[in-house]
Design a protein around this motif. Structure first.
Motif, mmCIF file in Angstrom:
data_model
loop_
_atom_site.group_PDB
_atom_site.id
_atom_site.type_symbol
_atom_site.label_atom_id
_atom_site.label_comp_id
_atom_site.label_asym_id
_atom_site.label_seq_id
_atom_site.Cartn_x
_atom_site.Cartn_y
_atom_site.Cartn_z
ATOM 1 N N LEU A 29 0.820 -1.210 0.000
ATOM 2 C CA LEU A 29 0.000 0.000 0.000
ATOM 3 C C LEU A 29 0.858 1.266 0.000
ATOM 4 O O LEU A 29 1.871 1.342 0.691
ATOM 5 N N SER A 30 0.418 2.255 -0.751
ATOM 6 C CA SER A 30 1.074 3.558 -0.750
ATOM 7 C C SER A 30 0.756 4.283 0.560
ATOM 8 O O SER A 30 -0.165 3.897 1.297
ATOM 9 N N LEU A 31 1.506 5.346 0.838
ATOM 10 C CA LEU A 31 1.248 6.150 2.036
ATOM 11 C C LEU A 31 -0.162 6.723 2.000
ATOM 12 O O LEU A 31 -0.867 6.711 3.017
ATOM 13 N N SER A 32 -0.609 7.179 0.841
ATOM 14 C CA SER A 32 -1.968 7.727 0.735
ATOM 15 C C SER A 32 -3.013 6.659 1.047
ATOM 16 O O SER A 32 -4.013 6.949 1.714
ATOM 17 N N ALA A 33 -2.804 5.437 0.586
ATOM 18 C CA ALA A 33 -3.749 4.355 0.866
ATOM 19 C C ALA A 33 -3.782 4.039 2.363
ATOM 20 O O ALA A 33 -4.850 3.814 2.928
ATOM 21 N N HIS A 34 -2.623 4.033 3.012
ATOM 22 C CA HIS A 34 -2.586 3.823 4.466
ATOM 23 C C HIS A 34 -3.383 4.923 5.175
ATOM 24 O O HIS A 34 -4.142 4.651 6.106
ATOM 25 N N ARG A 35 -3.218 6.155 4.732
ATOM 26 C CA ARG A 35 -3.937 7.268 5.367
ATOM 27 C C ARG A 35 -5.436 7.174 5.128
ATOM 28 O O ARG A 35 -6.227 7.462 6.028
ATOM 29 N N VAL A 36 -5.844 6.793 3.920
ATOM 30 C CA VAL A 36 -7.275 6.625 3.638
ATOM 31 C C VAL A 36 -7.840 5.522 4.535
ATOM 32 O O VAL A 36 -8.902 5.684 5.139
ATOM 33 N N PHE A 37 -7.125 4.403 4.644
ATOM 34 C CA PHE A 37 -7.563 3.314 5.520
ATOM 35 C C PHE A 37 -7.721 3.812 6.953
ATOM 36 O O PHE A 37 -8.731 3.544 7.606
ATOM 37 N N ASP A 38 -6.715 4.547 7.432
ATOM 38 C CA ASP A 38 -6.762 5.066 8.806
ATOM 39 C C ASP A 38 -7.952 5.997 9.011
ATOM 40 O O ASP A 38 -8.621 5.944 10.042
ATOM 41 N N ARG A 39 -8.238 6.853 8.023
ATOM 42 C CA ARG A 39 -9.353 7.795 8.176
ATOM 43 C C ARG A 39 -10.692 7.063 8.206
ATOM 44 O O ARG A 39 -11.605 7.431 8.943
ATOM 45 N N ILE A 40 -10.819 5.982 7.420
ATOM 46 C CA ILE A 40 -12.044 5.174 7.457
ATOM 47 C C ILE A 40 -12.154 4.465 8.805
ATOM 48 O O ILE A 40 -13.240 4.378 9.377
ATOM 49 N N ALA A 41 -11.031 3.985 9.345
ATOM 50 C CA ALA A 41 -11.031 3.346 10.672
ATOM 51 C C ALA A 41 -11.445 4.346 11.750
ATOM 52 O O ALA A 41 -12.150 3.990 12.696
ATOM 53 N N ILE A 42 -11.036 5.597 11.607
ATOM 54 C CA ILE A 42 -11.450 6.641 12.545
ATOM 55 C C ILE A 42 -12.958 6.843 12.459
ATOM 56 O O ILE A 42 -13.646 6.995 13.478
ATOM 57 N N ASN A 52 -20.153 -0.775 10.024
ATOM 58 C CA ASN A 52 -19.180 -1.096 8.989
ATOM 59 C C ASN A 52 -19.964 -1.445 7.730
ATOM 60 O O ASN A 52 -20.850 -2.275 7.755
ATOM 61 N N GLY A 53 -19.646 -0.767 6.650
ATOM 62 C CA GLY A 53 -20.416 -0.895 5.418
ATOM 63 C C GLY A 53 -21.266 0.336 5.172
ATOM 64 O O GLY A 53 -21.711 0.588 4.064
ATOM 65 N N ARG A 54 -21.472 1.112 6.215
ATOM 66 C CA ARG A 54 -22.229 2.361 6.106
ATOM 67 C C ARG A 54 -21.413 3.504 6.722
ATOM 68 O O ARG A 54 -21.936 4.329 7.469
ATOM 69 N N LEU A 55 -20.139 3.534 6.407
ATOM 70 C CA LEU A 55 -19.233 4.544 6.955
ATOM 71 C C LEU A 55 -19.016 5.649 5.921
ATOM 72 O O LEU A 55 -18.276 5.465 4.963
ATOM 73 N N PRO A 56 -19.655 6.805 6.104
ATOM 74 C CA PRO A 56 -19.483 7.887 5.134
ATOM 75 C C PRO A 56 -18.224 8.693 5.431
ATOM 76 O O PRO A 56 -17.979 9.084 6.567
ATOM 77 N N VAL A 57 -17.397 8.883 4.427
ATOM 78 C CA VAL A 57 -16.227 9.752 4.559
ATOM 79 C C VAL A 57 -16.176 10.619 3.302
ATOM 80 O O VAL A 57 -16.160 10.097 2.191
ATOM 81 N N THR A 58 -16.164 11.925 3.500
ATOM 82 C CA THR A 58 -16.132 12.855 2.367
ATOM 83 C C THR A 58 -14.689 13.127 1.951
ATOM 84 O O THR A 58 -13.749 12.920 2.725
ATOM 85 N N TYR A 59 -14.539 13.626 0.727
ATOM 86 C CA TYR A 59 -13.211 14.030 0.273
ATOM 87 C C TYR A 59 -12.653 15.116 1.179
ATOM 88 O O TYR A 59 -11.460 15.119 1.481
ATOM 89 N N ASP A 60 -13.491 16.045 1.621
ATOM 90 C CA ASP A 60 -13.020 17.106 2.514
ATOM 91 C C ASP A 60 -12.482 16.522 3.820
ATOM 92 O O ASP A 60 -11.492 17.023 4.364
ATOM 93 N N ILE A 72 -6.646 10.878 -3.340
ATOM 94 C CA ILE A 72 -7.724 10.148 -2.658
ATOM 95 C C ILE A 72 -8.300 9.037 -3.529
ATOM 96 O O ILE A 72 -8.347 7.878 -3.113
ATOM 97 N N ALA A 73 -8.746 9.356 -4.730
ATOM 98 C CA ALA A 73 -9.369 8.341 -5.598
ATOM 99 C C ALA A 73 -8.408 7.197 -5.920
ATOM 100 O O ALA A 73 -8.795 6.026 -5.800
ATOM 101 N N PRO A 74 -7.143 7.481 -6.302
ATOM 102 C CA PRO A 74 -6.221 6.361 -6.544
ATOM 103 C C PRO A 74 -6.004 5.503 -5.292
ATOM 104 O O PRO A 74 -5.894 4.278 -5.392
ATOM 105 N N ALA A 75 -5.966 6.130 -4.127
ATOM 106 C CA ALA A 75 -5.761 5.380 -2.882
ATOM 107 C C ALA A 75 -6.961 4.486 -2.579
ATOM 108 O O ALA A 75 -6.795 3.337 -2.144
#
Length: 175
Positions: A29-42, A52-60, A72-75
């Motif tokens: 995983l790239s650094l951006s992918a790790h960060r996206v994963f972490d933000r979804i975990a938050i 889980n499965g209904r976790l909304p996260v905006t680009y902002d 964001i999209a590539p990650a």
């Protein structure tokens, strides 16, 4: 007042198994992918460890967390290709008020809404396969492709074959 154990975690936490951390997919995983994963975990923690499965996260929210908007999209595609995340509902971008975020499911999480994690990342067996899947996912929607770039199929390891749709489509996992 009771005695505090030395190995007790003080506050909310997000557990990751050693098996997952040592997997070829996680290490690719790239650094951006790790960060996206972490933000979804938050976000999962903000939902009390449920939904889980209904976790909304905006680009902002991703940008606020420190991820470049263009990354964001590539990650997200990378996390999907390597089996760590499922986008359960695609968001809709808009300049007006009719937009909504992507909704996510973390495949490695055990909670009330997903009592049996699916762990799709386990299907990626080799480092070579993981890096190839991650690369193809990151490149899937690049806008500035040269006109002469042709569609091609890449076999990755023993378990995955990815067909790249050169005109801006997502790579297709054939097997």
């Amino acid at each position: 007042m009771g005695k505090r154990r030395n190995n007790q975690i003080d506050g909310q936490f997000s557990a990751r198994t050693i098996e997952m951390l040592e997997s070829p997919a996680w290490r690719a995983l790239s650094l951006s992918a790790h960060r996206v994963f972490d933000r979804i975990a938050i976000e999962l923690a903000h939902h009390g460890g449920n939904d889980n499965g209904r976790l909304p996260v905006t680009y902002d929210q991703f940008v606020e967390y420190g991820i470049d908007r263009q990354a964001i999209a590539p990650a997200i595609r990378e996390l999907e290709a390597l089996g760590f995340v499922e986008v359960t509902q695609r968001g809709k971008p808009s300049a007006g008020g009719f937009r909504w975020p992507n909704y996510f499911r973390l495949t490695c999480i055990n909670c009330k809404s997903t009592p049996k994690p699916s762990h799709e990342w386990r299907t990626v067996k080799t480092t070579e396969e993981a890096h190839q899947l991650a690369r193809m996912a990151r490149l899937a929607k690049t806008k500035n492709k040269s006109p002469g770039w042709k569609s091609h199929t890449v076999t990755v390891g023993e378990t995955h074959t990815v067909a790249d749709n050169s005109q801006g489509g997502n790579p297709t996992l054939l097997s």
